[in-house]
Design a protein around this motif. Structure first.
Motif, mmCIF file in Angstrom:
data_model
loop_
_atom_site.group_PDB
_atom_site.id
_atom_site.type_symbol
_atom_site.label_atom_id
_atom_site.label_comp_id
_atom_site.label_asym_id
_atom_site.label_seq_id
_atom_site.Cartn_x
_atom_site.Cartn_y
_atom_site.Cartn_z
ATOM 1 N N LEU A 160 -3.781 27.951 29.552
ATOM 2 C CA LEU A 160 -4.986 28.655 29.520
ATOM 3 C C LEU A 160 -4.576 29.521 28.134
ATOM 4 C CD1 LEU A 160 -7.084 31.500 30.519
ATOM 5 C CD2 LEU A 160 -5.073 32.164 29.908
ATOM 6 N N ILE A 161 -3.061 30.111 28.477
ATOM 7 C CA ILE A 161 -1.562 30.624 28.344
ATOM 8 C C ILE A 161 -1.248 30.170 26.557
ATOM 9 C CG2 ILE A 161 0.613 32.045 28.359
ATOM 10 C CD1 ILE A 161 -0.100 31.908 31.299
ATOM 11 N N VAL A 162 -1.444 28.899 26.999
ATOM 12 C CA VAL A 162 -0.147 28.479 26.373
ATOM 13 C C VAL A 162 -1.182 28.139 24.763
ATOM 14 C CG1 VAL A 162 1.375 26.457 25.175
ATOM 15 C CG2 VAL A 162 1.709 27.561 26.787
ATOM 16 N N GLY A 163 -2.799 27.694 25.041
ATOM 17 C CA GLY A 163 -3.585 27.088 24.021
ATOM 18 C C GLY A 163 -4.002 28.331 23.270
ATOM 19 N N THR A 164 -3.761 29.796 24.532
ATOM 20 C CA THR A 164 -4.576 31.025 23.704
ATOM 21 C C THR A 164 -2.886 31.288 22.309
ATOM 22 O OG1 THR A 164 -5.910 31.416 26.070
ATOM 23 C CG2 THR A 164 -5.232 33.251 23.925
ATOM 24 N N PHE A 215 -0.590 22.216 16.495
ATOM 25 C CA PHE A 215 0.638 21.731 16.668
ATOM 26 C C PHE A 215 0.284 21.809 18.798
ATOM 27 C CE2 PHE A 215 1.894 19.167 13.357
ATOM 28 C CZ PHE A 215 3.209 19.298 12.675
ATOM 29 N N VAL A 216 -0.162 23.279 18.922
ATOM 30 C CA VAL A 216 0.048 23.281 20.271
ATOM 31 C C VAL A 216 -1.057 22.452 20.670
ATOM 32 C CG1 VAL A 216 -0.556 25.496 21.798
ATOM 33 C CG2 VAL A 216 1.021 25.832 19.915
ATOM 34 N N LYS A 217 -2.533 22.744 20.130
ATOM 35 C CA LYS A 217 -3.675 21.707 19.841
ATOM 36 C C LYS A 217 -3.506 20.617 20.553
ATOM 37 C CE LYS A 217 -5.885 25.283 21.712
ATOM 38 N NZ LYS A 217 -6.852 25.776 23.025
ATOM 39 N N VAL A 218 -2.687 20.080 19.638
ATOM 40 C CA VAL A 218 -2.252 18.394 19.600
ATOM 41 C C VAL A 218 -1.585 17.979 20.730
ATOM 42 C CG1 VAL A 218 -2.001 16.820 17.914
ATOM 43 C CG2 VAL A 218 -3.961 18.080 17.823
ATOM 44 N N ALA A 219 -0.713 19.089 21.247
ATOM 45 C CA ALA A 219 0.063 18.450 22.111
ATOM 46 C C ALA A 219 1.885 18.431 21.227
ATOM 47 C CB ALA A 219 -0.203 18.337 23.752
ATOM 48 N N HIS A 224 4.558 21.282 23.903
ATOM 49 C CA HIS A 224 3.909 20.364 25.079
ATOM 50 C C HIS A 224 2.803 20.221 26.152
ATOM 51 C CE1 HIS A 224 6.924 18.602 25.678
ATOM 52 N NE2 HIS A 224 6.567 18.128 26.592
ATOM 53 N N ALA A 225 4.039 20.914 26.290
ATOM 54 C CA ALA A 225 4.650 21.533 27.843
ATOM 55 C C ALA A 225 2.271 21.949 28.480
ATOM 56 C CB ALA A 225 5.651 22.603 27.892
ATOM 57 N N TRP A 226 2.258 22.166 28.117
ATOM 58 C CA TRP A 226 0.950 22.281 28.690
ATOM 59 C C TRP A 226 0.301 21.111 29.491
ATOM 60 C CZ3 TRP A 226 -3.254 20.606 27.190
ATOM 61 C CH2 TRP A 226 -3.289 20.156 25.537
ATOM 62 N N PRO A 228 0.961 17.710 30.018
ATOM 63 C CA PRO A 228 1.498 17.168 31.364
ATOM 64 C C PRO A 228 0.785 17.925 32.429
ATOM 65 C CG PRO A 228 3.403 16.775 30.517
ATOM 66 C CD PRO A 228 2.519 17.406 29.796
ATOM 67 N N ASP A 229 1.091 19.041 33.063
ATOM 68 C CA ASP A 229 0.374 20.085 33.948
ATOM 69 C C ASP A 229 -1.497 19.600 34.106
ATOM 70 O OD1 ASP A 229 3.104 22.056 34.105
ATOM 71 O OD2 ASP A 229 2.835 20.602 35.217
ATOM 72 N N ALA A 230 -1.734 19.887 32.815
ATOM 73 C CA ALA A 230 -3.162 19.825 33.336
ATOM 74 C C ALA A 230 -3.618 18.823 33.265
ATOM 75 C CB ALA A 230 -3.290 20.961 31.052
ATOM 76 N N TYR A 231 -2.804 17.884 32.758
ATOM 77 C CA TYR A 231 -4.115 15.954 33.194
ATOM 78 C C TYR A 231 -3.584 16.000 34.440
ATOM 79 C CZ TYR A 231 -3.998 15.426 27.565
ATOM 80 O OH TYR A 231 -4.565 15.546 26.349
ATOM 81 N N ALA A 232 -2.783 16.147 34.968
ATOM 82 C CA ALA A 232 -2.161 15.742 36.255
ATOM 83 C C ALA A 232 -3.022 16.812 37.199
ATOM 84 C CB ALA A 232 -0.872 15.540 36.468
ATOM 85 N N GLY A 233 -3.315 18.011 37.206
ATOM 86 C CA GLY A 233 -3.675 19.113 37.740
ATOM 87 C C GLY A 233 -4.950 18.561 38.167
ATOM 88 N N ALA A 234 -6.024 18.673 36.721
ATOM 89 C CA ALA A 234 -7.135 18.312 36.654
ATOM 90 C C ALA A 234 -7.918 16.668 38.022
ATOM 91 C CB ALA A 234 -7.675 18.259 34.802
ATOM 92 N N PRO A 235 -9.435 16.961 38.097
ATOM 93 C CA PRO A 235 -10.162 16.410 38.456
ATOM 94 C C PRO A 235 -9.721 14.619 37.320
ATOM 95 C CG PRO A 235 -11.095 18.411 38.075
ATOM 96 C CD PRO A 235 -10.240 18.355 37.778
ATOM 97 N N ASP A 236 -9.943 13.738 37.918
ATOM 98 C CA ASP A 236 -9.844 12.664 37.093
ATOM 99 C C ASP A 236 -10.584 12.471 36.066
ATOM 100 O OD1 ASP A 236 -9.322 10.764 40.387
ATOM 101 O OD2 ASP A 236 -7.433 11.740 38.957
ATOM 102 N N SER A 237 -12.393 12.985 36.279
ATOM 103 C CA SER A 237 -13.124 12.728 34.949
ATOM 104 C C SER A 237 -12.924 13.888 33.713
ATOM 105 C CB SER A 237 -14.560 12.614 36.189
ATOM 106 O OG SER A 237 -14.731 13.567 36.685
ATOM 107 N N VAL A 238 -11.804 15.193 34.752
ATOM 108 C CA VAL A 238 -11.666 16.078 33.596
ATOM 109 C C VAL A 238 -10.414 15.799 32.921
ATOM 110 C CG1 VAL A 238 -11.202 18.382 33.328
ATOM 111 C CG2 VAL A 238 -12.653 17.590 34.883
ATOM 112 N N SER A 239 -9.466 14.890 33.729
ATOM 113 C CA SER A 239 -8.120 13.895 32.855
ATOM 114 C C SER A 239 -8.686 13.463 31.715
ATOM 115 C CB SER A 239 -7.462 13.566 33.652
ATOM 116 O OG SER A 239 -7.227 14.677 34.623
#
Lengths: 484, 586
Positions: A160-164, A215-219, A224-226, A228-239
């Motif tokens: 959220l923070i980085v994306g905003t 670039f932030v949104k494309v990572a 890109h730092a958001w 790995p955490d977002a993909y790993a922390g989310a439920p599998d279908s969301v990732s």
């Protein structure tokens, strides 16, 4: 049916509300509503795409004509994105019936995200694009947070923070463009910006802010730092869903901004702009792969892999020729299928065996041959083994780079094959050539939907490779117009 | 001529992978599928040979891969040469694999046979590729299909070898792709045209050289050109049928084939000479030839010795192609090309025989090192005879296949005036004898009780100056053997007096062998060596016919190719290829 363009954005939003309301009446009705909604979406998207490849569709919302009103423009590129979003959303739904979160709220936000992505793909107005970008972002943050435990919440907060910040930079860029020209319509902007002059500092600042925001949104590394955490922390279908679609549509937005709003002439007048894009690409490709090799958790490896693969797309954008643009599009579509498939497979494997770390994958071929086999096929197509789609996209981009005589980019993109191999070979060796630890694998926890979806993803990765040439032909007029 | 046969040849073996995987629990059925696919494959490829010799080119087009490049499979002369070698030897190797895998009771046999089928499908795909890009597709698929075979044993060593193999071959693939992109960019096509793609003869020199260099480097990895050869000796950790068929026939020959296509059908011999890349390539090949032979002298492990021999022999082919290019257009060029191309099937038969023998030895006696093979000719007479025949062929002894190709190569290099390369070939012949003869000698003329150390293998590099080793003594001195001391009735130096010592080696330089026993002392002294080999007769009792049959077939094939190479079809194909490319008939 002339309102199809507007309806395709409206339908998911409508179904989102329906899902929410249905939840008031009865629990666990979110999934059926979402499936119906997505089925409708796929049909509408197919119909739209059918028309859009012949002739660009222009639709004015609410009767307010351009350049004051909001225009929706569907050309070949947009139609591709819309269809991709619809199909992948439906596929992930097939997966998540048993596996994913089941609350109505989840599916309401899911449908909202689909609406946001679709809107972003077909809008012809930059501020409207920002609105849909934010809708997409907020829905994505909520989906990431929908997992159990604090890890999802933390990941979502970081995202959220980085994306905003990224979206705010994007908004600033829009603001500068508006100050310079007084219009927000993309086509109109392109003409007005040309009049203001491409070397005007206001225009250059606008470009820089828009591109960095995206670039932030494309990572792109190092923004890109958001991911790995977002993909790993989310439920599998969301990732799977976000990795396949959110960065992809953001990359589409980048293409739209650079080529429709600013046009090729801007890049020619400002070589620094091309350098900025190419540098981002090179750095992403190399560092994304290097970081991917050292990860212990499989989902983080895949996240860094995305950073690297999007580097190839950004590199293609920097080249500004037809071949590279076709390559960028093919690679976007192909990567969406492959990365989404990989995340779904990882989810399938985790559901059956609890394996989340790379080391847990030892000997998986003996315990879970389906998951292991699909992972192997998708991994190899990401590496670029022909005739899968990963190779075809790369071929076009490399050829484009050679045509543009951008030799450093040629070398890096070719080297990306070896770099991708480096992090995938680790996992593949463990899966196929080591003995299992003795962990228990429970195949009964896998639903048919999960298994079918991953197999279809693997088959699609190979089939798309063979069909990519025809697709490239279809896209050619769109790309020619983009670069005119 | 539009035909489904090239496509069918690739598909029949690729499709066999599915029933093989499905027959997991039923080994006989599974092996049946392999053999069925092998026979079908050979039948399809063989059926195209008469037509191809008449000048027909069979083509299957499947669609367009990328703009300007069609996915074509074409069976032309060069393709059929490699395709026939691969198909025929796959059938032979399938039988051998059955014997080998069952003899060792190996695990993961289903994965093995499935990957084998996939590998041959890729190899045939490479053979019949109609342009550089299709060749690249199958080149990468070959890497993917052969990787599980290299890592088959799943030991740390096998996995490390597999990783090295993947890195080298994918790296090679990237170089091939880069070269293919450049060729496409320079000329708009990558299709194979006998004599070379027309557009490449006028382009900028640097770009042409870069493209050529990239392609040769990329293919050179699999062709084990030095210094890109290092994956091959390490890959010997794989089961022997893999080492044999793949790393002596299919994988390395596909690299060679790629180089042949580049020199003959992409650039063309004359363009290669124009851009001045013929001599450098020939020099690299000559370097590889000699240095690999020298390294082979030192290898005690039989399979590693054979690996370095492969590295060396493959460069014969590259030398032939390079000299053929450098001397183009002339008759010398044609001779060199014939020699190089004929070595493809010649070496394949001979090297396969050698590897099969090494594998049979491993299965039957668990012996891998030459120093343990003294007297093994008693135990495995047919095997070692076949080994001897193939080894002789490697050195270029007449009557066996290697002589014919070497003959053409020698004539080609001499007529072209490149005497350095002739010298390298002759030197390599001598070195071949130097590293193969000890194996044959120790097998037949020595025994476990009575064998010498092989100075080349066990000697210190650079020799010993003042040996603190007790074996070194002047004439008339004693070797301080523990055994001698115990027995006391041996006085090594008293040759004349006792008349008991017959070892000729004693007379050389005063260096004594460890055991100076005459024939009649065999077995007398309670050696710590253990029992001598079982004697098995010449009727095939030494091993199973699954393994012996292929060994004898391959050895026999080497002789047939050496005596009647034209009737055995391969030389005829090669002559036609060279005529089509250069216009000269030899």
């Amino acid at each position: 049916m002339s309102d199809l363009a507007a309806l395709i954005v409206a339908f998911p939003m409508l179904f989102s509300v329906v899902a929410l309301l249905a939840g008031l009446v009865r629990q666990e009705t979110g999934w059926p509503v979402a499936v119906v909604g997505m089925a409708v979406q796929v049909l509408v998207a197919a119909a739209l795409a059918n028309r859009a490849f012949e002739e660009t569709i222009r639709y004015v919302v609410g009767g307010f004509s351009a350049p004051y009103g909001i225009e929706l423009v569907v050309d070949g590129l947009s139609a591709t994105m819309v269809l991709l979003v619809a199909v992948i959303s439906l596929a992930v739904l097939a997966y998540s019936r048993v596996a994913g979160p089941r609350t109505n709220a989840f599916y309401a936000v899911y449908l909202l995200l689909v609406g946001g992505l679709t809107g972003m793909s077909i809008t012809g107005d930059v501020f409207n694009m920002y609105v849909f970008l934010e809708i997409t972002g907020l829905a994505a943050y909520a989906l990431v947070a929908s997992g159990d435990g604090g890890r999802s919440a933390l990941a979502a907060l970081k995202y959220l923070i980085v994306g905003t910040i990224g979206a705010s930079l994007f908004l600033l860029g829009i603001g500068y463009a508006y100050i310079a020209t007084g219009t927000l319509n993309m086509v109109d902007l392109s003409q007005q910006l040309a009049e203001v002059g491409y070397t005007d500092p206001l225009v250059q600042a606008s470009f820089a802010l828009l591109v960095v925001g995206l670039f932030v949104k494309v990572a792109v590394f190092p923004l890109h730092a958001w991911q790995p955490d977002a993909y790993a922390g989310a439920p599998d279908s969301v990732s799977a869903f976000i990795s396949a679609l959110v960065s992809t549509v953001a990359a589409y937005a980048l293409i739209r901004i650079v080529y429709t709003v600013f046009t090729v002439e801007f890049l020619q007048a400002n070589p620094v702009a091309q350098t900025l894009l190419a540098a981002g690409a090179v750095v992403s490709i190399v560092f994304g792969s290097v970081l991917a090799v050292s990860q212990n958790e499989i989902k983080r490896t895949l996240a860094y892999s995305s950073v690297s693969q999007f580097g190839i797309v950004v590199g293609a954008v920097a080249l500004a020729n037809e071949t590279a643009m076709i390559g960028a599009t093919i690679h976007l579509v192909g990567h969406a299928v492959m990365k989404g498939g990989l995340f779904l497979t990882v989810g399938l494997i985790a559901t059956a065996s609890g394996a989340r770390a790379v080391d847990d994958y030892e000997g998986l071929i003996q315990q879970l041959p389906l998951g292991a086999g699909v992972f192997g096929v998708l991994a190899l197509s990401m590496v670029g083994v022909p005739p899968a789609v990963g190779f075809v996209g790369k071929w076009y981009v490399v050829l484009g780079a050679v045509e543009a005589e951008a030799w450093p980019l040629v070398v890096v993109i070719l080297a990306s094959t070896m770099l991708t191999l480096a992090y995938f070979a680790r996992v593949l060796e463990r899966i196929f050539f080591r003995d299992p630890d003795g962990g228990r694998v429970d195949v009964s926890r896998l639903s048919i939907g999960m298994q079918v979806t991953v197999v279809v993803a693997a088959l699609a990765a190979v089939a798309l490779g063979m069909l990519a040439f025809e697709y490239g032909q279809m896209l050619q007029p769109t790309v020619a117009e983009l670069l005119a | 001529m539009e035909s489904l046969r090239p496509l069918a040849a690739v598909l029949v073996t690729a499709a066999a992978t599915v029933p093989i995987l499905a027959s997991r629990g039923r080994p006989d059925l599974r092996e049946g599928w392999t053999l069925l696919a092998a026979v079908a494959n050979l039948a399809i490829v063989g059926s195209m040979v008469p037509g191809v010799l008449d000048g027909t080119v069979y083509e299957s087009t499947v669609g367009t891969l990328v703009p300007g490049v069609e996915f074509t499979l074409q069976a032309d002369l060069l393709g059929v040469l490699f395709g026939l070698v691969a198909s025929l030897l796959w059938l032979v190797t399938s039988f051998y694999s059955i014997g080998y895998m069952r003899g060792l009771d190996e695990t993961d046999q289903t994965r093995y046979f499935a990957a084998f089928a996939g590998s041959v499908a890729s190899a045939v795909g490479i053979a019949f590729a109609g342009n550089l890009l299709v060749l690249f597709v199958f080149y990468e698929l070959l890497t993917v299909a052969t990787y599980p075979l290299v890592s088959h044993d799943e030991t740390d060593e096998a996995r490390a070898a597999g990783r090295k193999y993947l890195t080298y071959t994918f790296g090679g693939g990237v170089a091939v792709l880069a070269g293919a992109v450049m060729v496409y960019w320079l000329t708009g096509t990558t299709a194979f045209t006998p004599g070379g793609i027309a557009g490449l003869s006028g382009v900028d020199l640097t770009l042409a050289r870069v493209a050529f260099g990239l392609l040769i480097t990329g293919f050179g990895v699999k062709a084990a050109l030095m210094p890109l050869h290092s994956w091959l000796p390490d890959a010997m950790v794989a089961p022997t049928p893999v080492s044999g068929l793949l790393h002596a026939v299919a994988v390395v020959k596909s690299g060679i084939f790629g180089i042949a296509r580049v020199v003959l059908d992409v650039f063309g011999p004359e363009t290669v000479a124009e851009i001045g890349m013929g001599i450098p390539l020939a020099a690299l090949a000559a370097f590889t030839l000699t240095v690999a032979s020298v390294i082979a002298l030192r290898q005690d492990n039989l399979k590693r010795r054979l690996a370095f021999s492969t590295v060396s022999q493959l460069s014969y082919i590259v030398l032939g192609l390079a000299v053929g290019a450098a001397a183009a257009p002339s008759q010398a060029s044609a001779y060199a090309l014939v020699g190089g191309l004929l070595h493809i099937p010649a070496h394949a038969f001979m090297k396969l025989t050698l590897f099969f023998c090494a594998g049979a030895i491993h299965v039957e006696t668990h012996t891998d090192d030459i120093s343990d093979m003294a007297g093994i000719g008693k135990r495995m007479p047919l095997t070692m005879t076949a080994f001897g025949i193939a080894a002789a062929g490697m050195a270029g002894i007449p009557v066996i296949a290697g002589f014919v190709s070497k003959y053409f190569l020698l004539i080609g290099t001499v007529s072209a005036g490149y005497l350095v390369f002739t010298g390298a070939l002759l030197l390599s012949g001598i070195l071949n004898i130097a590293y193969f003869w000890p194996v044959v000698y120790t097998a037949f003329f020595e025994s476990k009780d009575e064998n010498d150390e092989k100075p080349l293998i066990e000697g210190v590099l650079g020799g010993r100056l003042f040996g603190h080793d007790a074996a070194l003594a002047t004439d008339g001195g004693h070797a301080d053997d523990g055994d001698d001391a115990a027995n006391g009735d041996h006085v090594d130096g008293d040759d004349a007096a006792n008349g008991e010592h017959v070892d000729g080696d004693d007379a050389v330089d005063g260096e004594y062998d460890e055991h100076g026993y005459a024939d009649d002392h065999e077995g007398d002294h309670g050696h710590p060596h253990g029992g001598d080999w079982d004697v098995r007769g010449w009727g095939g009792q030494e091993s199973t016919w699954f393994m012996l049959g292929p060994i004898l077939f391959a050895a026999g094939g080497s002789i047939v190719l050496g005596v009647i190479p034209d009737t055995a079809v391969f030389l005829e194909i090669v002559r036609e290829i060279v005529f089509a490319v250069t216009g000269v008939r030899v």
